[in-house]
Write a protein that holds these residues in place. Structure first.
Motif, short mmCIF file in Angstrom:
data_model
loop_
_atom_site.label_atom_id
_atom_site.label_comp_id
_atom_site.label_asym_id
_atom_site.label_seq_id
_atom_site.Cartn_x
_atom_site.Cartn_y
_atom_site.Cartn_z
N ILE A 153 0.85 -1.20 0.00
CA ILE A 153 0.00 0.00 0.00
C ILE A 153 0.88 1.25 0.00
N MET A 154 0.52 2.24 -0.77
CA MET A 154 1.26 3.50 -0.75
C MET A 154 0.74 4.40 0.37
N ARG A 155 1.60 5.29 0.83
CA ARG A 155 1.21 6.29 1.82
C ARG A 155 0.39 7.40 1.17
N GLY A 156 0.72 7.72 -0.07
CA GLY A 156 0.05 8.80 -0.79
C GLY A 156 -0.54 8.28 -2.10
N ALA A 157 -0.65 9.20 -3.06
CA ALA A 157 -1.27 8.87 -4.34
C ALA A 157 -0.21 8.72 -5.43
N MET A 158 -0.53 7.90 -6.44
CA MET A 158 0.28 7.89 -7.66
C MET A 158 -0.06 9.12 -8.47
N LEU A 159 0.93 9.65 -9.18
CA LEU A 159 0.70 10.68 -10.20
C LEU A 159 0.97 10.01 -11.53
N ILE A 160 -0.01 10.03 -12.42
CA ILE A 160 0.12 9.27 -13.66
C ILE A 160 -0.12 10.17 -14.88
N ASP A 161 0.79 10.09 -15.82
CA ASP A 161 0.63 10.80 -17.10
C ASP A 161 -0.64 10.27 -17.78
N ALA A 162 -1.60 11.17 -18.02
CA ALA A 162 -2.93 10.76 -18.49
C ALA A 162 -2.93 10.23 -19.92
N PHE A 163 -1.81 10.39 -20.62
CA PHE A 163 -1.77 9.88 -22.00
C PHE A 163 -0.93 8.61 -22.11
N THR A 164 0.24 8.59 -21.44
CA THR A 164 1.11 7.42 -21.58
C THR A 164 0.91 6.40 -20.46
N GLY A 165 0.41 6.82 -19.31
CA GLY A 165 0.30 5.93 -18.16
C GLY A 165 1.58 5.86 -17.34
N ARG A 166 2.57 6.66 -17.72
CA ARG A 166 3.85 6.66 -16.98
C ARG A 166 3.66 7.27 -15.59
N GLU B 149 5.49 10.28 -9.92
CA GLU B 149 5.86 10.66 -8.55
C GLU B 149 7.29 10.21 -8.26
N ALA B 150 7.98 11.03 -7.44
CA ALA B 150 9.41 10.81 -7.19
C ALA B 150 9.66 9.49 -6.46
N ASP B 151 8.78 9.13 -5.54
CA ASP B 151 9.00 7.94 -4.71
C ASP B 151 7.74 7.07 -4.79
N GLY C 227 4.51 8.18 -2.76
CA GLY C 227 3.55 8.89 -3.59
C GLY C 227 3.42 10.34 -3.12
N VAL C 228 2.32 10.97 -3.48
CA VAL C 228 2.08 12.36 -3.10
C VAL C 228 0.94 12.35 -2.09
N ARG C 229 1.19 12.90 -0.93
CA ARG C 229 0.16 12.93 0.11
C ARG C 229 -0.61 14.25 -0.01
N VAL C 230 -1.89 14.16 -0.33
CA VAL C 230 -2.74 15.36 -0.44
C VAL C 230 -3.05 15.81 0.99
N SER C 231 -2.64 17.02 1.33
CA SER C 231 -2.66 17.47 2.72
C SER C 231 -3.21 18.88 2.83
N LEU D 170 5.58 19.91 -12.55
CA LEU D 170 5.41 18.90 -11.50
C LEU D 170 5.65 19.47 -10.09
N PRO D 171 6.75 20.25 -9.88
CA PRO D 171 6.96 20.80 -8.52
C PRO D 171 5.81 21.69 -8.07
N VAL D 172 5.23 22.47 -8.99
CA VAL D 172 4.11 23.35 -8.62
C VAL D 172 2.89 22.50 -8.24
N LEU D 173 2.63 21.46 -9.03
CA LEU D 173 1.50 20.58 -8.74
C LEU D 173 1.66 19.90 -7.38
N VAL D 174 2.86 19.35 -7.13
CA VAL D 174 3.09 18.64 -5.86
C VAL D 174 3.00 19.60 -4.68
N ASP D 175 3.54 20.82 -4.86
CA ASP D 175 3.45 21.82 -3.79
C ASP D 175 1.99 22.15 -3.50
N PHE D 176 1.18 22.30 -4.55
CA PHE D 176 -0.25 22.58 -4.34
C PHE D 176 -0.90 21.45 -3.55
N LEU D 177 -0.67 20.22 -3.99
CA LEU D 177 -1.35 19.08 -3.37
C LEU D 177 -0.92 18.88 -1.91
#
Ligand code: WAQ
Ligand code: MG
Length: 265
Positions: free
Chosen positions: A118-131, A134-136, A140-144, A237-244
């Motif tokens: 189980i991840m602690r946060g969320a996956m970030l996925i490229d909506a076109f390629t599926g890649r 997220e750095a780790d 994942g990215v914890r929405v806080s 990506l850094p702006v998105l992660v900072d927002f979340l």
């Protein structure tokens, strides 16, 4: 001048794996009771006793953005397989490409952290390629730093309960998805719980809001998680992660709550 608000974050882990977490925003006077509640919740969680419980409090800036919660629809499906088909349909409709949908649903089904955990946060996925972006991939990215606005809280919870959505998980997921849908570059989110007894999940998207799906997994299945689909064009990506993770947001009113309907593909 209203009281400054604080972010209260709890998360519990065992053997390096995420067990439970919670995100609240409250005035100082409410923090001692709230922290006690969240610690009790971490210790009572049905995934077993945690080894480490992190509780983190930090003071937020003076004026926080306020938004309404997303609109809510519920699609009734007969079983988890129909639920996954419904999720796929809703994600395609939101503009996520089929390979990205398939990759994300497979990862959530198998356990998206290394070793099928189980991840602690969320996956970030490229909506076109599926890649995965997220750095780790274990964290994942914890929405806080999001919650119902303290004064509006009781009224919103009463509105949800009157619509048959009184489970604490619904309010928490709506708040989380509400923040995700405000984030720059997000096309959609899909989620189901890691709780083996909680089978409902959702697909959220900016134009349509929070679309609940009555069943997305088999009873007893301990896998679950979240995938946030990101538009790659113009992505910062850094702006998105900072927002979340860091930008606080409050929700002051419920959205429209529509009656349950069958999913007709
Ligand atoms: N940020 C990012 N990911 C998170 C967060 C967060 N703050 N909290 C949880 N997750 C991820 C993490 O990988 C968890 O394992 C996974 O989501 C599931 O978390 O309308 O209860 O708290 O009936 O188990 C959705 C449907 C319920 C509610 C979801 O998720 C409804 C739920 P859980
Ligand atoms: Mg859970």
């Amino acid at each position: 001048m209203p009281d400054r608000l604080y972010s209260l974050r709890m998360r519990a882990e065992r053997d390096g794996e995420h067990c439970s977490g919670a995100e609240r925003i409250a005035p100082a006077a409410a923090l001692p009771a709230l922290a006690a509640d969240l610690v009790a919740r971490a210790l009572a969680h049905n995934s077993g006793a945690p080894e480490v419980v992190h509780c983190h409090i930090d003071r937020l800036p003076g004026a926080l953005p306020c938004r309404p919660l997303p609109d809510v629809r519920t699609y009734a499906v007969p079983d988890w397989m129909a639920g996954r088909a419904c999720a796929k349909g809703l994600l395609l409709r939101a503009g996520v490409a089929a390979p990205a949908v398939d990759a994300a649903l497979q990862l959530l089904a198998d356990g998206p952290a290394p070793g099928g955990r189980i991840m602690r946060g969320a996956m970030l996925i490229d909506a076109f390629t599926g890649r995965r972006l997220e750095a780790d991939p274990a964290r994942g990215v914890r929405v806080s730093r999001m919650d119902l606005e303290p004064q509006a809280r009781a009224g919103i919870l009463a509105t949800l309960a009157a619509a048959g959505l009184g489970h604490q998980r619904v309010a928490e997921a709506l708040v989380l998805a509400g923040k995700v849908l405000q984030a720059p570059g997000i096309i959609a989110e899909v989620c189901w719980s890691d709780d083996p007894d909680y089978l409902a999940g959702y697909v959220a998207a900016p134009q349509v809001g929070y679309q609940r799906i009555s069943c997305l997994k088999e009873a007893g299945d301990r896998h679950g998680g979240r995938a946030l689909f990101v538009r790659p064009a113009g992505l910062d990506l850094p702006v998105l992660v900072d927002f979340l993770e860091r930008q606080a947001i409050l929700f002051t009113a419920p959205g429209t709550i529509l009656p349950e309907q069958p999913w007709r593909g």
